[in-house]
Design an enzyme around this catalytic site. Structure first.
Site, PDB file in Angstrom:
ATOM      1  CE1 TYR A  73      10.988  -0.482  41.713  1.00 40.35           C
ATOM      2  CE2 TYR A  73      12.703   1.182  41.972  1.00 40.35           C
ATOM      3  CZ  TYR A  73      11.373   0.855  41.774  1.00 40.35           C
ATOM      4  OH  TYR A  73      10.443   1.859  41.605  1.00 40.35           O
ATOM      5  NE  ARG A  76      16.392   2.963  38.773  1.00 41.19           N
ATOM      6  CZ  ARG A  76      15.592   3.824  39.404  1.00 41.19           C
ATOM      7  NH1 ARG A  76      14.328   3.485  39.650  1.00 41.19           N
ATOM      8  NH2 ARG A  76      16.050   4.991  39.792  1.00 41.19           N
ATOM      9  CD  GLN A 106      12.534  15.391  42.717  1.00 43.26           C
ATOM     10  OE1 GLN A 106      11.526  15.043  42.102  1.00 43.26           O
ATOM     11  NE2 GLN A 106      13.324  16.371  42.299  1.00 43.26           N
ATOM     12  CG  HIS A 124      10.872  10.360  45.369  1.00 41.54           C
ATOM     13  ND1 HIS A 124      11.146  11.005  44.180  1.00 41.54           N
ATOM     14  CD2 HIS A 124       9.860  11.060  45.936  1.00 41.54           C
ATOM     15  CE1 HIS A 124      10.329  12.044  44.055  1.00 41.54           C
ATOM     16  NE2 HIS A 124       9.545  12.109  45.091  1.00 41.54           N
ATOM     17  N   GLY A 190      19.266  19.291  38.491  1.00 41.44           N
ATOM     18  CA  GLY A 190      18.993  18.063  37.751  1.00 41.44           C
ATOM     19  C   GLY A 190      17.640  17.439  37.983  1.00 41.44           C
ATOM     20  CB  THR A 191      14.670  17.753  39.575  1.00 42.16           C
ATOM     21  OG1 THR A 191      13.284  17.381  39.529  1.00 42.16           O
ATOM     22  CG2 THR A 191      14.801  19.122  40.232  1.00 42.16           C
ATOM     23  CB  SER A 192      12.031  17.333  34.570  1.00 44.09           C
ATOM     24  OG  SER A 192      11.313  16.347  35.313  1.00 44.09           O
TER      25      SER A 192
END
Ligand code: APR
Length: 248
Positions: A73, A76, A106, A124, A190-192
């Site tokens: 993290y 990131r 998310q 999230h 932009g989310t699967s």
């Protein structure tokens, strides 16, 4: 535009008629931030190709190797501090001139905030925050990008990233469902749509609300026939959506 709102041309200075504005709810995912240089998860070159999700993003991973999780993290967070909101984020802010825009994301990055969006709910968690391992209600802003072993909360317990890991509950899901259930327009960007309960939010969209999906790839959402697909990147896709809504 039928039924709602006065279409602002951005310069006239007349007051915004929020009450008459249609409520546009966005569900965004990692693809929203791809054009800002942040990697997505499940695509080629995605984070989950390089990292074992259970090692770096689960309570079990935290138990077995805290420093690995903190390093993951921190990396990131470092990238996030070097990133900027992209055209897609900025276009969602522009949409607020004519719509009451709510963003359920998310994403744990703060690019929607930095772009200037008004109503944002993180499902999230948030990468630039840490929370106590003893008392999850104790949440702190992280200065810079490093969160390290020995960084403690006011109760003396180790701080962890303020992120929802796999296998953990999603405390904001009820609030998200409430927001989505009042949508007059719903936009997926932009989310699967692979991860639940976030992907299940589509089931809370009122029947009368048109649904749009913006993604360069084909996303199959069986059982939702009335979805309009804008098969583009977020930046270009939100612009096309604005045109479509303008002419609606
Ligand atoms: N614009 C719009 N969409 C894009 C772009 C772009 N520039 N680039 C890629 N995409 C799309 C991909 O085609 C894909 O459908 O973004 C989607 C990214 O999907 P995932 O990598 O699965 O990310 P996401 O759906 O946000 O993951 C959900 O899973 O790993 C966990 O907690 C993490 O919040 C995350 C959740």
């Amino acid at each position: 535009m039928a039924g709602g709102g006065i279409f602002q041309d951005g310069g006239s200075g007349s007051h915004l008629n929020i009450a008459a504005m249609k409520k546009l709810v966005v569900l965004s995912g990692a693809g929203m931030s791809a054009e800002s240089g942040l990697r997505t998860f499940r695509e080629m070159g995605g984070l989950w190709e390089e990292y074992d999700v259970y090692e770096v993003a689960s309570p079990g991973g935290w138990q077995s190797d805290r420093s690995l999780v903190l390093r993951f993290y921190n990396e990131r967070r470092k990238q996030l501090l070097e990133a900027e909101p992209n055209a897609g984020h900025l276009a969602l802010v522009e949409l607020e001139k004519n719509f009451e825009v709510w963003i359920v994301t998310q994403n744990i990055d703060d690019l929607h905030e930095r772009a200037g969006s008004s109503n944002i709910l993180h499902l999230h968690g948030e990468l630039r925050k840490a929370r106590s391992t003893a008392d999850p209600s104790l949440v702190y802003d992280i200065e810079g990008w490093k969160l390290e072993e020995g960084d403690l909360c006011e109760k003396g317990s180790q701080l962890r990233p303020h992120v929802v890991w796999f296998g953990e509950a999603v405390p904001a899901i009820e609030e998200a469902a409430r927001i989505v259930s009042t949508a007059e327009i719903f936009v997926i960007i932009g989310t699967s749509m692979n991860v639940y309960p976030a992907a299940g939010l589509i089931n809370y969209v009122p029947d009368a609300a048109p649904i749009y999906i913006i993604d360069p790839k084909e996303i199959s959402l069986p059982g939702h026939p009335r979805i309009s697909v804008i098969q583009k990147n977020a930046g270009e896709g939100v612009r096309l959506l604005m045109e479509e809504l303008r002419n609606a």
